[in-house]
Write a protein that holds these residues in place. Structure first.
Motif, PDB file in Angstrom:
ATOM      1  N   PRO A 294     106.531  24.189 -52.334  1.00 37.45           N
ATOM      2  CA  PRO A 294     106.143  25.601 -52.234  1.00 37.45           C
ATOM      3  C   PRO A 294     107.212  26.399 -51.488  1.00 37.45           C
ATOM      4  CG  PRO A 294     104.927  24.305 -50.650  1.00 37.45           C
ATOM      5  CD  PRO A 294     105.705  23.335 -51.474  1.00 37.45           C
ATOM      6  N   ARG A 295     107.038  27.717 -51.472  1.00 39.05           N
ATOM      7  CA  ARG A 295     108.040  28.602 -50.862  1.00 39.05           C
ATOM      8  C   ARG A 295     108.330  28.212 -49.425  1.00 39.05           C
ATOM      9  NH1 ARG A 295     107.108  32.913 -47.766  1.00 39.05           N
ATOM     10  NH2 ARG A 295     104.933  32.930 -48.426  1.00 39.05           N
ATOM     11  N   GLU A 296     107.306  27.879 -48.642  1.00 40.02           N
ATOM     12  CA  GLU A 296     107.517  27.525 -47.236  1.00 40.02           C
ATOM     13  C   GLU A 296     108.457  26.330 -47.105  1.00 40.02           C
ATOM     14  OE1 GLU A 296     104.659  28.009 -48.670  1.00 40.02           O
ATOM     15  OE2 GLU A 296     103.784  29.768 -47.675  1.00 40.02           O
TER      16      GLU A 296
ATOM     17  N   GLN B 163     123.426  33.221 -45.363  1.00 46.82           N
ATOM     18  CA  GLN B 163     122.304  34.157 -45.272  1.00 46.82           C
ATOM     19  C   GLN B 163     121.027  33.435 -45.698  1.00 46.82           C
ATOM     20  OE1 GLN B 163     121.966  37.587 -44.290  1.00 46.82           O
ATOM     21  NE2 GLN B 163     119.827  36.930 -44.475  1.00 46.82           N
ATOM     22  N   LYS B 164     120.109  33.203 -44.759  1.00 46.45           N
ATOM     23  CA  LYS B 164     118.854  32.512 -45.056  1.00 46.45           C
ATOM     24  C   LYS B 164     117.836  33.508 -45.607  1.00 46.45           C
ATOM     25  CE  LYS B 164     120.550  28.936 -42.630  1.00 46.45           C
ATOM     26  NZ  LYS B 164     121.649  29.531 -41.845  1.00 46.45           N
ATOM     27  N   ALA B 165     117.042  33.062 -46.556  1.00 42.08           N
ATOM     28  CA  ALA B 165     116.035  33.938 -47.146  1.00 42.08           C
ATOM     29  C   ALA B 165     114.976  34.350 -46.132  1.00 42.08           C
ATOM     30  CB  ALA B 165     115.384  33.251 -48.347  1.00 42.08           C
ATOM     31  N   LYS B 166     114.684  33.490 -45.178  1.00 37.65           N
ATOM     32  CA  LYS B 166     113.681  33.832 -44.164  1.00 37.65           C
ATOM     33  C   LYS B 166     114.145  34.992 -43.283  1.00 37.65           C
ATOM     34  CE  LYS B 166     115.158  30.602 -40.516  1.00 37.65           C
ATOM     35  NZ  LYS B 166     115.570  31.671 -39.593  1.00 37.65           N
TER      36      LYS B 166
ATOM     37  N   ARG C  20     108.670  30.525 -54.998  1.00 32.68           N
ATOM     38  CA  ARG C  20     110.037  31.041 -55.047  1.00 32.68           C
ATOM     39  C   ARG C  20     110.355  31.781 -53.763  1.00 32.68           C
ATOM     40  NH1 ARG C  20     110.267  34.909 -59.981  1.00 32.68           N
ATOM     41  NH2 ARG C  20     108.168  35.358 -59.234  1.00 32.68           N
ATOM     42  N   THR C  21     111.607  31.646 -53.336  1.00 34.77           N
ATOM     43  CA  THR C  21     112.059  32.418 -52.189  1.00 34.77           C
ATOM     44  C   THR C  21     112.344  33.851 -52.639  1.00 34.77           C
ATOM     45  OG1 THR C  21     114.430  32.024 -52.519  1.00 34.77           O
ATOM     46  CG2 THR C  21     113.186  30.338 -51.289  1.00 34.77           C
ATOM     47  N   PRO C  22     112.517  34.793 -51.713  1.00 34.11           N
ATOM     48  CA  PRO C  22     112.823  36.176 -52.117  1.00 34.11           C
ATOM     49  C   PRO C  22     114.065  36.298 -52.999  1.00 34.11           C
ATOM     50  CG  PRO C  22     112.162  36.123 -49.820  1.00 34.11           C
ATOM     51  CD  PRO C  22     112.270  34.690 -50.255  1.00 34.11           C
TER      52      PRO C  22
ATOM     53  N   ASN D 237     113.045  46.840 -56.766  1.00 36.28           N
ATOM     54  CA  ASN D 237     112.601  46.500 -55.412  1.00 36.28           C
ATOM     55  C   ASN D 237     113.241  45.194 -54.931  1.00 36.28           C
ATOM     56  OD1 ASN D 237     111.092  47.197 -53.096  1.00 36.28           O
ATOM     57  ND2 ASN D 237     109.466  45.765 -53.650  1.00 36.28           N
ATOM     58  N   LEU D 238     114.550  45.100 -55.114  1.00 41.37           N
ATOM     59  CA  LEU D 238     115.273  43.887 -54.703  1.00 41.37           C
ATOM     60  C   LEU D 238     115.451  43.862 -53.190  1.00 41.37           C
ATOM     61  CD1 LEU D 238     118.074  43.793 -57.427  1.00 41.37           C
ATOM     62  CD2 LEU D 238     115.842  42.667 -57.471  1.00 41.37           C
TER      63      LEU D 238
END
Length: 375
Positions: free
Chosen positions: A4-6, A20-23, A38-40, A156-157
């Motif tokens: 999952p995303r987490e 650059q981390k997605a979090k 999915r991550t952002p 909305n990226l």
């Protein structure tokens, strides 16, 4: 095993400290629910792939127009090659491949028909109306022109993908103010560098395949001489297989030199975060001095022998005529525009609405529009 995303976000902790981390994303202009798997940045990549602008790249010129033959690169295949080079370098450096891919997929969305000729023509026609530049147009497409959601314009990226386009190393059109300051993430810098690497290699390939470049001419470029010697190739008798070997070796050399030099600069700079990369006084993604010199020599060779070849210039002249006549006809007779474009005239202004319409055209659509107006 399910990721999952987490879990995907946790796995990004294995990336380099300067990645650059997605979090750590600065988010989106309009808050929205996260995807469960999915991550952002993965969401951004998928949104870009499904845009109208991305599909149209298939029929937009790189060097040779689409009708010249099925072999030659289009703006779409160029984009896919930039993605491949970018991801290769990003993986070796421990960067965020999803972010890198999203930026690479979107970096040329703003290109009009007929390649750089189209960009130059539209910029000239739009003097006094904000000018035209393909990076600014890509941002305009992603934040305004693409309509996919009921509550807002654009896709909305995330901030970082838009930043990657806004910090693309180029001049901006008159009146366009960059949205982001600094150097951009290392992922964005890698895409810029990969763009230059990819087009030098594939334009060489297309030039040879077309016959506009003669194999014997390549001896004028020291790097190509050296690569040919290493592979036992005779540049005077370079066949199809030899051409493919030479281009492959050229790509491999430039990718390796870009990876090693970027790593060296990162280590020397001592950057330990994506923000430190942004604030560094110089760009960190680069070719080694020797490779940069060789790359400049190759670009100069292509400029003289391919981009200024009489046959290429002849096609550019046709493209210029088409765009100039379409622009003047539509701005003087807005009722000839499609209803959807007419509905934006008051909001955008006639010139900008027409420019958006022309920039979104494929090569063949622009030619067909010209034929209908001037049979």
């Amino acid at each position: 095993m399910l990721f999952p995303r987490e879990r995907l976000l946790e796995l990004e902790e294995r990336l380099a400290p300067y990645a650059q981390k997605a979090k750590d994303t600065r988010g989106r202009a309009h808050p929205e629910p996260e995807s469960p798997y999915r991550t952002p940045y993965q969401k951004d990549r998928d949104r870009i792939l499904h845009t109208t602008a991305f599909r149209r790249l298939e029929y937009k010129t790189q060097v040779f127009p689409n009708w010249a033959g099925d072999y030659y690169r289009t703006r779409l295949t160029h984009t896919l090659e930039v993605v491949q080079v970018s991801r290769s370098i990003a993986r070796a450096l421990g960067l965020n491949e999803d972010l890198t891919e999203a930026i690479a997929l979107s970096h040329d969305l703003g290109h009009p028909p007929f390649g750089h000729t189209g960009e130059q023509v539209l910029d000239r026609l739009m003097q006094g109306h904000g000018g035209f530049e393909h990076n600014a147009q890509a941002l305009r497409i992603l934040t305004h022109l693409e309509e996919r959601y009921p509550g807002f314009r654009g896709l909305n990226l995330t901030h970082e993908v838009l930043e990657g386009i806004a910090t693309h190393e180029t001049r901006y059109a008159p009146g366009f103010k960059p949205l982001y300051e600094g150097q951009g993430t290392l992922e964005a810098q890698v895409v810029d560098l990969s763009d230059a690497i990819a087009y030098a290699a594939h334009d060489l390939d297309d030039g040879l395949r077309s016959g506009l470049l003669a194999p014997g001419e390549l001896a004028e470029v020291p790097l190509l001489q050296d690569l040919a010697r290493e592979e036992g190739l005779d540049l005077e008798r370079l066949g199809e297989l030899g051409r493919r070997i030479l281009v492959r070796q050229l790509l491999g050399y430039l990718i390796t030199e870009a990876t090693l030099e970027t790593h060296r600069r990162v280590e020397e700079a001592g950057v330990e975060s994506a923000e430190a990369v942004r604030q560094h006084p110089k760009r960190l993604a680069a070719l080694s001095p020797g490779a940069e010199k060789a790359h400049r020599e190759l670009k100069a060779f292509l400029m003289e022998r391919l981009y200024h070849h009489p046959e290429v210039l002849r096609e550019r002249r046709k493209a210029e005529t088409v765009l100039v006549e379409l622009f003047h006809t539509y701005t003087q007779n807005p009722r000839l525009l499609p209803k959807g474009v007419q509905s934006r005239l008051e909001e955008e202004g006639v010139e900008r609405a027409v420019c958006d319409y022309l920039a979104g055209m494929t090569d063949r659509y622009a030619l067909e529009a010209y034929r209908k107006l001037f049979p």
